[in-house]
Design a protein around this motif. Structure first.
Motif, PDB file in Angstrom:
ATOM      1  N   ALA A  33       5.193  18.283  -9.684  1.00 23.38           N
ATOM      2  CA  ALA A  33       6.260  19.126 -10.214  1.00 23.38           C
ATOM      3  C   ALA A  33       7.071  19.645  -9.035  1.00 23.38           C
ATOM      4  CB  ALA A  33       5.693  20.285 -11.019  1.00 23.38           C
ATOM      5  N   TYR A  34       8.381  19.622  -9.163  1.00 25.98           N
ATOM      6  CA  TYR A  34       9.264  20.089  -8.092  1.00 25.98           C
ATOM      7  C   TYR A  34       9.721  21.503  -8.433  1.00 25.98           C
ATOM      8  CZ  TYR A  34      12.454  19.344  -4.122  1.00 25.98           C
ATOM      9  OH  TYR A  34      13.081  19.399  -2.910  1.00 25.98           O
ATOM     10  N   ASN A  35       9.214  22.451  -7.660  1.00 23.53           N
ATOM     11  CA  ASN A  35       9.605  23.864  -7.762  1.00 23.53           C
ATOM     12  C   ASN A  35      10.942  24.006  -7.018  1.00 23.53           C
ATOM     13  OD1 ASN A  35       8.215  26.902  -6.295  1.00 23.53           O
ATOM     14  ND2 ASN A  35       9.393  26.688  -8.167  1.00 23.53           N
ATOM     15  N   VAL A  36      12.036  23.857  -7.740  1.00 26.93           N
ATOM     16  CA  VAL A  36      13.330  23.561  -7.115  1.00 26.93           C
ATOM     17  C   VAL A  36      13.981  24.780  -6.463  1.00 26.93           C
ATOM     18  CG1 VAL A  36      13.727  21.604  -8.655  1.00 26.93           C
ATOM     19  CG2 VAL A  36      14.621  23.877  -9.269  1.00 26.93           C
ATOM     20  N   SER A  37      15.087  24.500  -5.792  1.00 29.98           N
ATOM     21  CA  SER A  37      15.762  25.489  -4.948  1.00 29.98           C
ATOM     22  C   SER A  37      16.170  26.753  -5.698  1.00 29.98           C
ATOM     23  CB  SER A  37      16.993  24.858  -4.298  1.00 29.98           C
ATOM     24  OG  SER A  37      17.893  24.367  -5.290  1.00 29.98           O
ATOM     25  N   GLY A  38      16.705  26.605  -6.901  1.00 27.79           N
ATOM     26  CA  GLY A  38      17.129  27.779  -7.658  1.00 27.79           C
ATOM     27  C   GLY A  38      15.957  28.659  -8.047  1.00 27.79           C
ATOM     28  N   GLU A  39      14.838  28.033  -8.398  1.00 30.40           N
ATOM     29  CA  GLU A  39      13.623  28.784  -8.730  1.00 30.40           C
ATOM     30  C   GLU A  39      13.118  29.533  -7.498  1.00 30.40           C
ATOM     31  OE1 GLU A  39      12.032  25.630 -12.143  1.00 30.40           O
ATOM     32  OE2 GLU A  39      11.319  25.444 -10.081  1.00 30.40           O
ATOM     33  N   TYR A  40      13.156  28.848  -6.361  1.00 36.55           N
ATOM     34  CA  TYR A  40      12.747  29.464  -5.097  1.00 36.55           C
ATOM     35  C   TYR A  40      13.643  30.655  -4.749  1.00 36.55           C
ATOM     36  CZ  TYR A  40      12.469  30.065  -0.016  1.00 36.55           C
ATOM     37  OH  TYR A  40      12.364  30.599   1.253  1.00 36.55           O
ATOM     38  N   SER A  41      14.945  30.428  -4.761  1.00 32.75           N
ATOM     39  CA  SER A  41      15.877  31.454  -4.298  1.00 32.75           C
ATOM     40  C   SER A  41      15.858  32.698  -5.179  1.00 32.75           C
ATOM     41  CB  SER A  41      17.300  30.880  -4.228  1.00 32.75           C
ATOM     42  OG  SER A  41      17.378  29.862  -3.245  1.00 32.75           O
ATOM     43  N   THR A  87       0.805  -1.227   0.000  1.00 28.50           N
ATOM     44  CA  THR A  87       0.000   0.000   0.000  1.00 28.50           C
ATOM     45  C   THR A  87       0.838   1.277   0.000  1.00 28.50           C
ATOM     46  OG1 THR A  87      -0.163  -0.003   2.419  1.00 28.50           O
ATOM     47  CG2 THR A  87      -1.896  -1.159   1.195  1.00 28.50           C
ATOM     48  N   VAL A  88       2.160   1.143   0.057  1.00 35.23           N
ATOM     49  CA  VAL A  88       3.032   2.329   0.019  1.00 35.23           C
ATOM     50  C   VAL A  88       3.231   2.754  -1.434  1.00 35.23           C
ATOM     51  CG1 VAL A  88       5.351   3.224   0.483  1.00 35.23           C
ATOM     52  CG2 VAL A  88       4.211   1.761   2.170  1.00 35.23           C
ATOM     53  N   PRO A  89       2.753   3.944  -1.815  1.00 31.38           N
ATOM     54  CA  PRO A  89       2.887   4.379  -3.212  1.00 31.38           C
ATOM     55  C   PRO A  89       4.286   4.894  -3.541  1.00 31.38           C
ATOM     56  CG  PRO A  89       1.610   5.971  -1.961  1.00 31.38           C
ATOM     57  CD  PRO A  89       1.959   4.869  -1.015  1.00 31.38           C
ATOM     58  N   ILE A  90       4.567   4.930  -4.842  1.00 31.11           N
ATOM     59  CA  ILE A  90       5.839   5.461  -5.352  1.00 31.11           C
ATOM     60  C   ILE A  90       5.552   6.698  -6.187  1.00 31.11           C
ATOM     61  CG2 ILE A  90       7.836   5.035  -6.837  1.00 31.11           C
ATOM     62  CD1 ILE A  90       7.558   2.056  -6.200  1.00 31.11           C
ATOM     63  N   MET A  91       6.175   7.797  -5.802  1.00 37.28           N
ATOM     64  CA  MET A  91       6.157   9.011  -6.613  1.00 37.28           C
ATOM     65  C   MET A  91       7.514   9.107  -7.305  1.00 37.28           C
ATOM     66  SD  MET A  91       5.322  13.000  -5.607  1.00 37.28           S
ATOM     67  CE  MET A  91       6.502  13.069  -4.252  1.00 37.28           C
ATOM     68  N   ALA A  92       7.532   8.839  -8.596  1.00 35.56           N
ATOM     69  CA  ALA A  92       8.789   8.755  -9.337  1.00 35.56           C
ATOM     70  C   ALA A  92       9.240  10.113  -9.858  1.00 35.56           C
ATOM     71  CB  ALA A  92       8.630   7.796 -10.513  1.00 35.56           C
ATOM     72  N   TYR A  93      10.483  10.462  -9.577  1.00 32.33           N
ATOM     73  CA  TYR A  93      11.107  11.579 -10.285  1.00 32.33           C
ATOM     74  C   TYR A  93      11.342  11.061 -11.710  1.00 32.33           C
ATOM     75  CZ  TYR A  93      12.550  13.899  -5.828  1.00 32.33           C
ATOM     76  OH  TYR A  93      12.603  14.507  -4.597  1.00 32.33           O
ATOM     77  N   SER A  94      10.373  11.229 -12.576  1.00 32.35           N
ATOM     78  CA  SER A  94      10.410  10.575 -13.882  1.00 32.35           C
ATOM     79  C   SER A  94      11.191  11.361 -14.915  1.00 32.35           C
ATOM     80  CB  SER A  94       8.977  10.325 -14.373  1.00 32.35           C
ATOM     81  OG  SER A  94       8.291   9.469 -13.492  1.00 32.35           O
ATOM     82  N   ALA A  95      10.870  12.644 -15.044  1.00 32.41           N
ATOM     83  CA  ALA A  95      11.577  13.514 -15.990  1.00 32.41           C
ATOM     84  C   ALA A  95      12.393  14.504 -15.172  1.00 32.41           C
ATOM     85  CB  ALA A  95      10.599  14.233 -16.903  1.00 32.41           C
ATOM     86  N   LYS A  96      13.564  14.050 -14.741  1.00 38.88           N
ATOM     87  CA  LYS A  96      14.443  14.875 -13.912  1.00 38.88           C
ATOM     88  C   LYS A  96      15.631  15.309 -14.756  1.00 38.88           C
ATOM     89  CE  LYS A  96      17.172  14.884  -9.647  1.00 38.88           C
ATOM     90  NZ  LYS A  96      17.603  14.096  -8.475  1.00 38.88           N
ATOM     91  N   TYR A  97      15.731  16.617 -14.931  1.00 41.28           N
ATOM     92  CA  TYR A  97      16.723  17.174 -15.847  1.00 41.28           C
ATOM     93  C   TYR A  97      18.023  17.561 -15.123  1.00 41.28           C
ATOM     94  CZ  TYR A  97      13.106  17.237 -19.414  1.00 41.28           C
ATOM     95  OH  TYR A  97      12.153  16.859 -20.324  1.00 41.28           O
ATOM     96  N   ALA A  98      19.128  17.492 -15.856  1.00 37.14           N
ATOM     97  CA  ALA A  98      20.434  17.914 -15.336  1.00 37.14           C
ATOM     98  C   ALA A  98      20.469  19.434 -15.370  1.00 37.14           C
ATOM     99  CB  ALA A  98      21.560  17.316 -16.177  1.00 37.14           C
ATOM    100  N   SER A  99      19.890  20.048 -14.352  1.00 33.19           N
ATOM    101  CA  SER A  99      19.584  21.474 -14.366  1.00 33.19           C
ATOM    102  C   SER A  99      20.547  22.303 -13.520  1.00 33.19           C
ATOM    103  CB  SER A  99      18.155  21.683 -13.852  1.00 33.19           C
ATOM    104  OG  SER A  99      17.864  23.041 -13.680  1.00 33.19           O
ATOM    105  N   ALA A 100      20.782  23.526 -13.963  1.00 39.19           N
ATOM    106  CA  ALA A 100      21.556  24.485 -13.178  1.00 39.19           C
ATOM    107  C   ALA A 100      20.757  25.036 -12.007  1.00 39.19           C
ATOM    108  CB  ALA A 100      21.995  25.645 -14.073  1.00 39.19           C
ATOM    109  N   PHE A 101      19.451  24.803 -11.996  1.00 40.52           N
ATOM    110  CA  PHE A 101      18.589  25.349 -10.956  1.00 40.52           C
ATOM    111  C   PHE A 101      18.640  24.568  -9.644  1.00 40.52           C
ATOM    112  CE2 PHE A 101      16.731  27.225 -14.762  1.00 40.52           C
ATOM    113  CZ  PHE A 101      16.520  28.545 -14.354  1.00 40.52           C
ATOM    114  N   TYR A 102      19.459  23.530  -9.579  1.00 45.33           N
ATOM    115  CA  TYR A 102      19.606  22.772  -8.340  1.00 45.33           C
ATOM    116  C   TYR A 102      20.672  23.353  -7.414  1.00 45.33           C
ATOM    117  CZ  TYR A 102      17.294  19.112 -11.146  1.00 45.33           C
ATOM    118  OH  TYR A 102      16.443  18.407 -11.953  1.00 45.33           O
TER     119      TYR A 102
END
Length: 324
Positions: free
Chosen positions: A269-277, A185-200
């Motif tokens: 969708a992951y609103n990542v650290s670089g976008e936040y900052s 019953t434990v679901p999986i949320m997959a980071y499916s389309a994860k890009y090699a981004s400068a925004f990390y």
């Protein structure tokens, strides 16, 4: 004579709210938390103002604040004291994330706990898997370790696991391991389309996870590719992912929309650290109004995301309460 006057439906806030097409609420939001070893630690992350490293003993006050604000879900990232070549602290019974899960569940049953499943924070080399002698990440050997991490998180009480490593076949391997261990019953949320981004960039400081050499382009995706992202999503769905994710968010709204139009599955969708900052700094400097926070999150929802992982969760909760 004008017969079509769209402005009639913009005349006041009541009618504007009535016809609003895109809505966002705290039901849609997951808030990242960074957990460290030690005692009495609540240390602001320099590159991510308003976000902190917490030791286990300081989690109670944070969780109570989140519940009061209306934040319903968190995703945990652990930073261990000790790292090794196989990231053994990631799947240790008393690893940092495992302890954090148990503490949060002790403090509140209201918080839904998602855990990031990866190895980069735990390996001495900073890569997301087991390395060959040549320094290449061994995909198939890594699957065994990722599965052990997922099971250990479930054993500690995680509600959902979220693999972020981008290894081929990891969703199928993880699903099989969870099911065999009794966690069907434990679901999986997959980071499916994860890009090699400068925004990390800011995240690397927050999670102490920068690679010691090279980069992650052999497993994270080329930012130029949208169809490759769609293929990755399809593979994860076939392997048993319950939710698929696009990461980053703001620079990849077209990818979110493409996935939404192609598949009938919940999308995060992951609103990542670089976008936040970037936005946070611009607001603090007076270059943008605080409403830019809401506008950016609405754009992610409008693109098709059902769930948003964002460091703006507390800001959003306050803004929604103030009806901004």
């Amino acid at each position: 004579m004008l017969t079509k006057r769209p402005r009639r439906l913009r005349a006041n806030s009541i009618i504007r709210d009535m016809i609003r097409e895109t809505h966002i609420s705290m039901d849609d939001i997951i808030y990242p938390l960074f957990i460290v070893e030690g005692e009495n630690i609540k240390r602001e992350i320099g590159s991510m103002k308003g976000n902190y490293h917490f030791s286990i003993d300081r989690l109670e006050e944070e969780i109570k604040e989140l519940v009061e604000l209306g934040v319903k879900s968190v995703i945990l990232f652990g930073i261990p004291n000790e790292k090794d070549c196989c990231g053994s602290e990631a799947y240790a019974e008393n690893g940092i994330v495992q302890k954090a899960i148990r503490k949060i569940k002790e403090v509140s049953k209201e918080i839904y706990v998602v855990t990031d499943v990866c190895m980069c924070e735990y390996t001495s080399h900073g890569h997301c898997g087991i390395l060959t002698e040549e320094g290449y990440v061994d995909n198939d050997k890594t699957l065994e370790y990722l599965s052990k991490i997922a099971v250990s998180h479930a054993e500690a009480g995680a509600d959902m696991v979220a693999p972020s490593d981008m290894m081929d076949g990891r969703i199928g391997a993880m699903r099989e391991a969870l099911d065999k261990s009794g966690f069907v019953t434990v679901p999986i949320m997959a980071y499916s389309a994860k890009y090699a981004s400068a925004f990390y960039g800011p995240f690397r400081e927050a999670a102490d996870s920068a690679p010691a050499f090279g980069d992650r382009k052999t497993y994270q995706m080329d930012p130029a590719n949208i169809l490759e992202g769609v293929r990755e999503v399809e593979l994860d769905i076939e392997e048993g992912a319950d939710i698929v994710m696009v990461k980053p968010a703001l620079a990849y709204l077209d990818v979110i929309r493409k996935v939404k139009d192609t598949y009938n599955i919940p999308i995060a969708a992951y609103n990542v650290s670089g976008e936040y900052s970037m936005i946070k700094l611009a607001v603090e400097q007076g270059l943008l109004n605080e409403s830019a926070i809401m506008e950016s999150l609405i754009s992610i929802k409008r693109a098709g995301a059902d769930i948003i992982i964002t460091y703006f969760a507390k800001d959003l909760a306050r803004m929604l309460k103030e009806n901004k």
